[in-house]
Design a protein around this motif. Structure first.
Motif, short mmCIF file in Angstrom:
data_model
loop_
_atom_site.label_atom_id
_atom_site.label_comp_id
_atom_site.label_asym_id
_atom_site.label_seq_id
_atom_site.Cartn_x
_atom_site.Cartn_y
_atom_site.Cartn_z
N ALA A 265 0.79 -3.81 6.60
CA ALA A 265 1.16 -4.75 6.71
C ALA A 265 0.16 -5.90 8.18
CB ALA A 265 2.54 -4.90 6.41
N ASP B 214 2.89 0.62 3.83
CA ASP B 214 2.15 -0.43 4.04
C ASP B 214 1.86 -0.92 5.89
OD1 ASP B 214 0.30 -2.11 3.66
OD2 ASP B 214 1.75 -3.22 2.97
N ALA C 208 -2.76 5.36 -1.01
CA ALA C 208 -1.47 5.66 -0.13
C ALA C 208 -1.68 6.84 0.70
CB ALA C 208 -0.10 5.76 -0.58
#
Length: 118
Positions: free
Chosen positions: A9, A7, A93
């Motif tokens: 982020a 991720d 993903a």
């Protein structure tokens, strides 16, 4: 081998490691765009993840060598090329196809390869 990129982020650049210990730099210069390269600059091993990304290229922070993020071509000299890897999205993903690791050679195999010019 498909490597999960994790991720972001909120980050635009980060590194990931493969199970075999290889390091890769991940760049997300724009929403929906992800590029993956070797983590080290082919010139002197500078940390590509710390490089400046602009206009489709990444610039090594150590010696300012510039590499195309799509092809890995060095825009500074023909002597170097940065490995780039295809990226796919699956179920939201991101993954990079980093291939299989190079085989581990014994010292005698390394010496023979060196003598052959491999």
């Amino acid at each position: 081998m498909l490597l999960a990129l994790g991720d972001p982020a909120g980050r635009t650049a980060w590194t990931v490691s493969s199970p075999d210990g290889r390091e890769f730099a991940v760049f997300r210069p724009d929403a929906g765009v992800v590029r993956v390269t070797d983590a080290g600059c082919p010139h002197r091993g500078g940390p590509m993840v710390e490089g400046r990304v602009a206009d489709g290229e990444v610039r090594c922070p150590w010696h300012w060598y510039r590499f195309d993020l799509d092809t890995g071509e060095c825009r500074t000299t023909d002597a170097h090329r940065l490995a780039v890897y295809p990226v796919v999205e699956r179920d939201g993903a991101w993954f990079a196809d980093v291939g299989e690791p190079a085989p581990v050679l014994s010292w005698s195999e390394r010496l023979r390869a060196h003598a052959r010019g491999d």
